[in-house]
Design a protein around this motif. Structure first.
Motif, short mmCIF file in Angstrom:
data_model
loop_
_atom_site.label_atom_id
_atom_site.label_comp_id
_atom_site.label_asym_id
_atom_site.label_seq_id
_atom_site.Cartn_x
_atom_site.Cartn_y
_atom_site.Cartn_z
N MET A 1 -29.81 -20.75 -16.43
CA MET A 1 -29.40 -19.94 -17.59
C MET A 1 -28.10 -19.20 -17.28
SD MET A 1 -31.47 -16.96 -19.66
CE MET A 1 -32.81 -18.10 -20.00
N ALA A 2 -28.00 -18.63 -16.10
CA ALA A 2 -26.78 -17.92 -15.70
C ALA A 2 -25.59 -18.89 -15.69
CB ALA A 2 -26.95 -17.28 -14.32
N HIS A 3 -25.80 -20.10 -15.20
CA HIS A 3 -24.75 -21.12 -15.16
C HIS A 3 -24.26 -21.43 -16.58
CE1 HIS A 3 -22.60 -24.24 -12.92
NE2 HIS A 3 -22.98 -25.14 -13.82
N GLY A 4 -25.19 -21.60 -17.49
CA GLY A 4 -24.83 -21.87 -18.89
C GLY A 4 -24.11 -20.71 -19.54
N ASN A 5 -24.57 -19.48 -19.27
CA ASN A 5 -23.92 -18.30 -19.84
C ASN A 5 -22.51 -18.12 -19.28
OD1 ASN A 5 -26.18 -17.71 -21.40
ND2 ASN A 5 -27.03 -16.29 -19.90
N LEU A 6 -22.34 -18.37 -18.00
CA LEU A 6 -21.00 -18.27 -17.40
C LEU A 6 -20.07 -19.31 -18.01
CD1 LEU A 6 -21.77 -17.59 -13.63
CD2 LEU A 6 -20.79 -16.01 -15.29
N ALA A 7 -20.61 -20.49 -18.34
CA ALA A 7 -19.78 -21.52 -18.97
C ALA A 7 -19.26 -21.03 -20.32
CB ALA A 7 -20.57 -22.81 -19.13
N VAL A 8 -20.11 -20.37 -21.10
CA VAL A 8 -19.68 -19.84 -22.40
C VAL A 8 -18.61 -18.77 -22.20
CG1 VAL A 8 -20.46 -18.54 -24.43
CG2 VAL A 8 -21.85 -20.42 -23.54
#
Length: 187
Positions: A145-152
């Motif tokens: 989830m953190a990886h996806g949020n950082l991508a955004v």
């Protein structure tokens, strides 16, 4: 006009191209049914490469001051530029690290070695791999989830970075792009 060094330009553009490629891979593989594994492995390899290049870029930057911003920048623009660059550096560390932790917590990590571009095995994080299965699943999901949020956040920062450079180049008439583009300095 004072330009960035060739080494700074190389780090900037190489990391930028690799990040764009990695974003493209992340957008493409959900649309594929078969053959997605090589894309995911390439994504991981690019991420680790970005992490290594970012470490080298920070070390270079610590020993080589960047050129000053043009004098025409407003105070808020100088602050926004510094904040955006700082956050981009955090993202360049955060995305590969969260991905590496997530991958190390993957339930099938032990049976599926990770390799760097197929050249050699890249180690997973042993402390994460040795967690009990329930904790490992929680770590995998949380860091995923953190990886996806950082991508955004990366998308937003990238847009700010590009729009800021284009604004200064074309609206303000500053030669902003020439400071970071390779090639001979125009008069």
């Amino acid at each position: 006009m004072v330009r960035y060094t060739r080494t700074a330009m190389l780090f900037h553009w190489l990391i930028a191209v690799l990040i764009v490629a990695n974003v493209g891979l992340a957008w493409v593989w959900p649309t594929l049914d078969d053959g997605v594994r090589p894309l995911i492995d390439t994504h991981k390899s690019i991420g680790i490469t970005v992490l290594g290049l970012t470490i080298m870029r920070v070390l270079w930057r610590l020993t080589h001051r960047p050129p000053p911003l043009p004098h025409g920048y407003k105070r808020w623009e100088t602050y926004a530029s510094g904040a955006t660059h700082f956050l981009l550096y955090l993202i360049m560390f955060g995305l590969p690290l969260t991905g590496w932790i997530m991958d190390s917590a993957w339930k099938s990590a032990g049976e599926n070695p990770m390799s760097l571009f197929g050249l050699f095995e890249w180690p997973r994080i042993g402390a994460v791999m040795s967690l009990d299965p329930a904790t490992k699943e929680s770590v995998h999901d949380g860091f995923g989830m953190a990886h996806g949020n950082l991508a955004v956040i990366l998308y937003a920062l990238f847009a700010l970075h590009v729009l800021g450079a284009l604004k200064h180049q074309f609206w303000d008439g500053e030669r902003e792009l020439q400071r970071m583009l390779p090639g001979r300095q125009a008069g």
